[in-house]
Design a protein around this motif. Sequence first.
Motif, PDB file in Angstrom:
ATOM      1  N   GLY A 102       0.761  -1.235   0.000  1.00 36.96           N
ATOM      2  CA  GLY A 102       0.000   0.000   0.000  1.00 36.96           C
ATOM      3  C   GLY A 102       0.788   1.278   0.000  1.00 36.96           C
ATOM      4  N   ILE A 103       2.041   1.252  -0.480  1.00 33.04           N
ATOM      5  CA  ILE A 103       2.852   2.469  -0.400  1.00 33.04           C
ATOM      6  C   ILE A 103       2.787   3.311  -1.659  1.00 33.04           C
ATOM      7  N   GLY A 104       2.480   2.706  -2.808  1.00 29.93           N
ATOM      8  CA  GLY A 104       2.575   3.423  -4.076  1.00 29.93           C
ATOM      9  C   GLY A 104       1.317   4.164  -4.469  1.00 29.93           C
ATOM     10  N   TRP A 236      13.692  -3.119  -7.409  1.00 32.32           N
ATOM     11  CA  TRP A 236      12.419  -2.768  -6.774  1.00 32.32           C
ATOM     12  C   TRP A 236      11.364  -2.638  -7.853  1.00 32.32           C
ATOM     13  N   ALA A 237      10.147  -3.017  -7.521  1.00 40.24           N
ATOM     14  CA  ALA A 237       9.021  -2.903  -8.450  1.00 40.24           C
ATOM     15  C   ALA A 237       7.801  -2.433  -7.672  1.00 40.24           C
ATOM     16  N   ARG A 238       7.041  -1.540  -8.275  1.00 44.51           N
ATOM     17  CA  ARG A 238       5.822  -1.022  -7.647  1.00 44.51           C
ATOM     18  C   ARG A 238       4.660  -1.211  -8.626  1.00 44.51           C
ATOM     19  N   MET A 239       3.635  -1.927  -8.198  1.00 42.31           N
ATOM     20  CA  MET A 239       2.457  -2.103  -9.030  1.00 42.31           C
ATOM     21  C   MET A 239       1.692  -0.793  -9.103  1.00 42.31           C
ATOM     22  N   GLU A 240       1.360  -0.390 -10.322  1.00 47.62           N
ATOM     23  CA  GLU A 240       0.587   0.823 -10.533  1.00 47.62           C
ATOM     24  C   GLU A 240      -0.843   0.482 -10.964  1.00 47.62           C
ATOM     25  N   VAL A 241      -0.970  -0.428 -11.921  1.00 48.45           N
ATOM     26  CA  VAL A 241      -2.283  -0.863 -12.409  1.00 48.45           C
ATOM     27  C   VAL A 241      -2.205  -2.365 -12.670  1.00 48.45           C
ATOM     28  N   GLY A 242      -3.234  -3.099 -12.243  1.00 44.57           N
ATOM     29  CA  GLY A 242      -3.288  -4.518 -12.552  1.00 44.57           C
ATOM     30  C   GLY A 242      -2.886  -5.395 -11.381  1.00 44.57           C
ATOM     31  N   VAL A 243      -2.497  -6.622 -11.693  1.00 43.56           N
ATOM     32  CA  VAL A 243      -2.114  -7.628 -10.699  1.00 43.56           C
ATOM     33  C   VAL A 243      -0.960  -8.437 -11.273  1.00 43.56           C
ATOM     34  N   LYS A 244      -0.029  -8.830 -10.411  1.00 41.46           N
ATOM     35  CA  LYS A 244       1.042  -9.742 -10.818  1.00 41.46           C
ATOM     36  C   LYS A 244       1.239 -10.803  -9.754  1.00 41.46           C
ATOM     37  N   PHE A 245       1.488 -12.021 -10.213  1.00 39.28           N
ATOM     38  CA  PHE A 245       1.926 -13.096  -9.334  1.00 39.28           C
ATOM     39  C   PHE A 245       3.444 -13.189  -9.470  1.00 39.28           C
ATOM     40  N   TRP A 246       4.135 -12.696  -8.451  1.00 37.67           N
ATOM     41  CA  TRP A 246       5.599 -12.665  -8.454  1.00 37.67           C
ATOM     42  C   TRP A 246       6.068 -13.883  -7.658  1.00 37.67           C
ATOM     43  N   VAL A 247       6.739 -14.804  -8.313  1.00 37.06           N
ATOM     44  CA  VAL A 247       7.060 -16.100  -7.709  1.00 37.06           C
ATOM     45  C   VAL A 247       8.568 -16.189  -7.504  1.00 37.06           C
ATOM     46  N   VAL A 248       8.985 -16.427  -6.261  1.00 36.87           N
ATOM     47  CA  VAL A 248      10.401 -16.419  -5.905  1.00 36.87           C
ATOM     48  C   VAL A 248      10.839 -17.813  -5.472  1.00 36.87           C
ATOM     49  N   ILE A 287       4.095 -14.203  -4.347  1.00 30.89           N
ATOM     50  CA  ILE A 287       3.773 -12.891  -3.789  1.00 30.89           C
ATOM     51  C   ILE A 287       2.797 -12.219  -4.755  1.00 30.89           C
ATOM     52  N   THR A 288       1.563 -12.033  -4.338  1.00 27.55           N
ATOM     53  CA  THR A 288       0.568 -11.385  -5.188  1.00 27.55           C
ATOM     54  C   THR A 288       0.649  -9.876  -4.972  1.00 27.55           C
ATOM     55  N   LEU A 289       0.963  -9.154  -6.040  1.00 28.83           N
ATOM     56  CA  LEU A 289       1.136  -7.704  -5.964  1.00 28.83           C
ATOM     57  C   LEU A 289      -0.062  -6.996  -6.561  1.00 28.83           C
ATOM     58  N   TYR A 290      -0.621  -6.064  -5.790  1.00 27.77           N
ATOM     59  CA  TYR A 290      -1.741  -5.232  -6.213  1.00 27.77           C
ATOM     60  C   TYR A 290      -1.265  -3.788  -6.349  1.00 27.77           C
ATOM     61  N   PRO A 291      -2.068  -2.919  -6.968  1.00 27.29           N
ATOM     62  CA  PRO A 291      -1.680  -1.513  -7.066  1.00 27.29           C
ATOM     63  C   PRO A 291      -1.335  -0.927  -5.698  1.00 27.29           C
ATOM     64  N   GLY A 292      -0.199  -0.256  -5.639  1.00 26.33           N
ATOM     65  CA  GLY A 292       0.276   0.317  -4.388  1.00 26.33           C
ATOM     66  C   GLY A 292       1.290  -0.526  -3.666  1.00 26.33           C
ATOM     67  N   ASP A 293       1.470  -1.790  -4.063  1.00 29.15           N
ATOM     68  CA  ASP A 293       2.436  -2.666  -3.401  1.00 29.15           C
ATOM     69  C   ASP A 293       3.823  -2.498  -4.008  1.00 29.15           C
ATOM     70  N   VAL A 294       4.834  -2.562  -3.144  1.00 26.58           N
ATOM     71  CA  VAL A 294       6.228  -2.481  -3.568  1.00 26.58           C
ATOM     72  C   VAL A 294       6.939  -3.766  -3.174  1.00 26.58           C
ATOM     73  N   LEU A 295       7.730  -4.300  -4.098  1.00 28.57           N
ATOM     74  CA  LEU A 295       8.572  -5.462  -3.834  1.00 28.57           C
ATOM     75  C   LEU A 295      10.018  -5.071  -4.069  1.00 28.57           C
ATOM     76  N   ILE A 296      10.896  -5.421  -3.133  1.00 32.64           N
ATOM     77  CA  ILE A 296      12.335  -5.212  -3.304  1.00 32.64           C
ATOM     78  C   ILE A 296      13.002  -6.586  -3.223  1.00 32.64           C
ATOM     79  N   MET A 297      13.776  -6.921  -4.248  1.00 34.30           N
ATOM     80  CA  MET A 297      14.457  -8.217  -4.287  1.00 34.30           C
ATOM     81  C   MET A 297      15.961  -8.039  -4.130  1.00 34.30           C
TER      82      MET A 297
END
Length: 373
Positions: A102-104, A236-248, A287-297
């Motif tokens: 919820g940061i973006g 780092w990646a920040r979802m702006e629109v849509g959904v992603k399944f980020w699999v690590v 890791i399911t990313l929604y708009p506003g979510d930030v992932l840092i790898m």
Amino acid sequence: MSDERPNDLTIGLLGTEVPKNSPMVRWNDGHTTILPAVYDGHDINLCDAVDIPIIKYLAQCPVSLPDSKYVVHFSMKDLPTHDILDSISESLSQNKPVVIRGIGNHYVGEELTAEFLDKYYAISPNRAVWVHDVKARAMDHTRVTQAGLLKDFFKSMKDPGAIQCVLDIPLAQASLPDALKNLDHGLVHGWNHTTYDVPISSKVHPENFTVKGWAILHHAGFLTYPHHDAEGSLTWARMEVGVKFWVVFWPKDRHDDRKHLQEIAIRLGNFTENEDWIRAHCDVEVITLYPGDVLIMPPAQVHAVYTPVASFATGGHFYHYGCMHLTEISRYLDVSSGDCLTNQMLHNALETFRRMMIGIPRLSPRIRMSGGL
């Protein structure tokens, strides 16, 4: 986009953005998504051989939750605390991705269009881009891109017979969210702290400053195969629109054995022939990313991404003193097997590393090096 998060991510896609007869899959977290479908002249789905088996495997993988031993989860309310950067830095140095919910930005009610990108991100519809095409990839994995304009990419988004993405939209004005900006040690310490003593007097590659910000844009149904990001950078990646399944992915054991890490990365790059071995040797989380979510790898983090709906994300690369031991491993993988392990090469690493080395004597005592030194 609305604040609601429906589990059925196929609504509105069938017959408009993807074929009406697209197969579907249910994910472990309850989402239902389409599976990709692009057909040849004999009505054979070219995604059946590679993409669909990988996605079905990913859909079965465990969901990354706040109690994960591999991924550290924060929320936006955690950010005002003064020691949040220390906590994030410590997690990354321990080879743990960090998710911040919820940061973006979140443009409620806005549809993903060329006009949307122009309005909010100054990305012109006439921008020249390299378009990655799933059908082309399935037919010849060595020739997956074609030159095009962004507005044409959006036209093909409504073509059920096309699945495409643009992986590299330069967005130099983008940067880590304000509360996290000091994580970028390459810029903050490497470049900012050394130009007084060692002025820039020779040619410097522009990627030292431009790869801190980029954007990626996907049609519904695009699978990004397992890979790690090149040159030892954090991502780092920040979802702006849509959904992603980020699999690590992580090794179940032998975490410090670089030959084993190399084998995992190579086998993941040829998933369909190595699925049983991967199941036996890898732990995986989604890791399911929604708009506003930030992932840092952290560096060398092998990951795959499935984009079930048309999506737009911003992101960037950076370096961190606390992760240099992981940067070294990542660069080892680049040298030993780089052609099959990454999706994009960078050209700025050594110049930034030199600046980070020059800057070490001037570092604040608050900055911890790899291994806690």
